[in-house]
Each structure stands twice: as structure tokens, then as C-alpha cells.
Motif scaffolding. Structure first.
Motif, PDB file in Angstrom:
ATOM      1  N   GLU A   8       4.822 -10.582  -3.372  1.00  0.00           N
ATOM      2  CA  GLU A   8       4.523 -11.725  -2.510  1.00  0.00           C
ATOM      3  C   GLU A   8       4.202 -11.177  -1.136  1.00  0.00           C
ATOM      4  O   GLU A   8       4.964 -10.399  -0.570  1.00  0.00           O
ATOM      5  N   CYS A   9       3.025 -11.542  -0.610  1.00  0.00           N
ATOM      6  CA  CYS A   9       2.597 -11.095   0.711  1.00  0.00           C
ATOM      7  C   CYS A   9       2.128 -12.312   1.486  1.00  0.00           C
ATOM      8  O   CYS A   9       1.203 -13.001   1.041  1.00  0.00           O
ATOM      9  N   GLN A  10       2.760 -12.567   2.617  1.00  0.00           N
ATOM     10  CA  GLN A  10       2.335 -13.663   3.498  1.00  0.00           C
ATOM     11  C   GLN A  10       2.156 -14.974   2.733  1.00  0.00           C
ATOM     12  O   GLN A  10       1.193 -15.697   2.925  1.00  0.00           O
ATOM     13  N   GLY A  11       3.073 -15.248   1.812  1.00  0.00           N
ATOM     14  CA  GLY A  11       3.052 -16.526   1.107  1.00  0.00           C
ATOM     15  C   GLY A  11       2.160 -16.582  -0.120  1.00  0.00           C
ATOM     16  O   GLY A  11       2.101 -17.602  -0.790  1.00  0.00           O
ATOM     17  N   ASN A  12       1.454 -15.495  -0.431  1.00  0.00           N
ATOM     18  CA  ASN A  12       0.595 -15.470  -1.612  1.00  0.00           C
ATOM     19  C   ASN A  12       1.121 -14.444  -2.609  1.00  0.00           C
ATOM     20  O   ASN A  12       1.762 -13.476  -2.235  1.00  0.00           O
ATOM     21  N   TYR A  13       0.794 -14.663  -3.872  1.00  0.00           N
ATOM     22  CA  TYR A  13       1.268 -13.783  -4.934  1.00  0.00           C
ATOM     23  C   TYR A  13       0.125 -12.933  -5.466  1.00  0.00           C
ATOM     24  O   TYR A  13      -0.986 -13.419  -5.634  1.00  0.00           O
ATOM     25  N   TYR A  14       0.442 -11.666  -5.731  1.00  0.00           N
ATOM     26  CA  TYR A  14      -0.565 -10.710  -6.164  1.00  0.00           C
ATOM     27  C   TYR A  14       0.005  -9.762  -7.205  1.00  0.00           C
ATOM     28  O   TYR A  14       1.210  -9.604  -7.336  1.00  0.00           O
ATOM     29  N   TRP A  15      -0.895  -9.115  -7.931  1.00  0.00           N
ATOM     30  CA  TRP A  15      -0.551  -7.957  -8.756  1.00  0.00           C
ATOM     31  C   TRP A  15      -0.880  -6.706  -7.956  1.00  0.00           C
ATOM     32  O   TRP A  15      -1.896  -6.657  -7.284  1.00  0.00           O
ATOM     33  N   VAL A  16      -0.052  -5.680  -8.082  1.00  0.00           N
ATOM     34  CA  VAL A  16      -0.386  -4.389  -7.471  1.00  0.00           C
ATOM     35  C   VAL A  16      -1.328  -3.648  -8.428  1.00  0.00           C
ATOM     36  O   VAL A  16      -0.965  -3.369  -9.566  1.00  0.00           O
ATOM     37  N   LYS A  17      -2.540  -3.391  -7.949  1.00  0.00           N
ATOM     38  CA  LYS A  17      -3.485  -2.626  -8.760  1.00  0.00           C
ATOM     39  C   LYS A  17      -3.310  -1.130  -8.552  1.00  0.00           C
ATOM     40  O   LYS A  17      -3.500  -0.347  -9.472  1.00  0.00           O
ATOM     41  N   ALA A  18      -2.962  -0.740  -7.334  1.00  0.00           N
ATOM     42  CA  ALA A  18      -2.774   0.676  -7.038  1.00  0.00           C
ATOM     43  C   ALA A  18      -1.978   0.806  -5.751  1.00  0.00           C
ATOM     44  O   ALA A  18      -1.975  -0.094  -4.924  1.00  0.00           O
ATOM     45  N   VAL A  19      -1.313   1.935  -5.610  1.00  0.00           N
ATOM     46  CA  VAL A  19      -0.629   2.278  -4.366  1.00  0.00           C
ATOM     47  C   VAL A  19      -1.388   3.450  -3.764  1.00  0.00           C
ATOM     48  O   VAL A  19      -1.578   4.477  -4.404  1.00  0.00           O
ATOM     49  N   ILE A  20      -1.867   3.250  -2.541  1.00  0.00           N
ATOM     50  CA  ILE A  20      -2.666   4.270  -1.872  1.00  0.00           C
ATOM     51  C   ILE A  20      -1.762   4.973  -0.873  1.00  0.00           C
ATOM     52  O   ILE A  20      -1.327   4.373   0.109  1.00  0.00           O
ATOM     53  N   LYS A  21      -1.456   6.225  -1.149  1.00  0.00           N
ATOM     54  CA  LYS A  21      -0.579   6.983  -0.254  1.00  0.00           C
ATOM     55  C   LYS A  21      -1.437   7.776   0.735  1.00  0.00           C
ATOM     56  O   LYS A  21      -2.340   8.508   0.344  1.00  0.00           O
ATOM     57  N   ILE A  22      -1.157   7.567   2.016  1.00  0.00           N
ATOM     58  CA  ILE A  22      -1.914   8.236   3.066  1.00  0.00           C
ATOM     59  C   ILE A  22      -0.946   9.142   3.821  1.00  0.00           C
ATOM     60  O   ILE A  22       0.070   8.652   4.308  1.00  0.00           O
ATOM     61  N   PRO A  23      -1.229  10.425   3.917  1.00  0.00           N
ATOM     62  CA  PRO A  23      -0.318  11.314   4.641  1.00  0.00           C
ATOM     63  C   PRO A  23      -0.077  10.814   6.062  1.00  0.00           C
ATOM     64  O   PRO A  23      -1.009  10.385   6.729  1.00  0.00           O
ATOM     65  N   SER A  24       1.174  10.844   6.464  1.00  0.00           N
ATOM     66  CA  SER A  24       1.629  10.480   7.807  1.00  0.00           C
ATOM     67  C   SER A  24       1.385   9.012   8.163  1.00  0.00           C
ATOM     68  O   SER A  24       1.424   8.638   9.326  1.00  0.00           O
ATOM     69  N   ARG A  25       1.096   8.181   7.187  1.00  0.00           N
ATOM     70  CA  ARG A  25       1.006   6.741   7.436  1.00  0.00           C
ATOM     71  C   ARG A  25       1.731   6.008   6.315  1.00  0.00           C
ATOM     72  O   ARG A  25       1.979   6.557   5.257  1.00  0.00           O
TER      73      ARG A  25
END
Length: 53
Positions: A8-25
Motif C-alpha cells: 500500500e502506497c499513499q492509499g493505493n494498492y500495488y503489486w511489487v514487480k521488482a526491487v531496484i537497488k541503487i548503491p548509496s540510495r
């Protein structure tokens, strides 16, 4: 959070398609809405995992 989680993000529901890992962020979640084809990227801390819809 991992691919396939329901979130749930900001009142809306979603599926996670991918997690994008960014170094140092913070990771980004690539999310797909329940009725839309478009995907959105949201910083992971803005979303919380939900078990049930």
C-alpha cells in the motif's frame, strides 16, 4: 520487500514487480497497479507491505 508482495502506497494498492537497488540510495520499488498496465517507481520507505487486500 520482494517481487510479488502486495503493498500500500499513499492509499493505493500495488503489486511489487521488482526491487531496484541503487548503491548509496534507498531502494526503489517498481509497482504495478491492480487495473493498469503502467508501472511506477516509488521509494521503498513510502510503501508498506499488506497481507490481505
Amino acid at each position: 520487500m520482494v517481487e510479488g508482495d502486495k503493498v500500500e502506497c499513499q492509499g493505493n494498492y500495488y503489486w511489487v514487480k521488482a526491487v531496484i537497488k541503487i548503491p548509496s540510495r534507498e531502494p526503489l520499488l517498481l509497482l504495478k497497479g491492480t487495473g493498469e498496465d503502467a508501472c511506477i517507481e516509488v521509494p521503498a520507505p513510502q510503501c508498506k507491505k499488506v497481507e490481505v487486500w
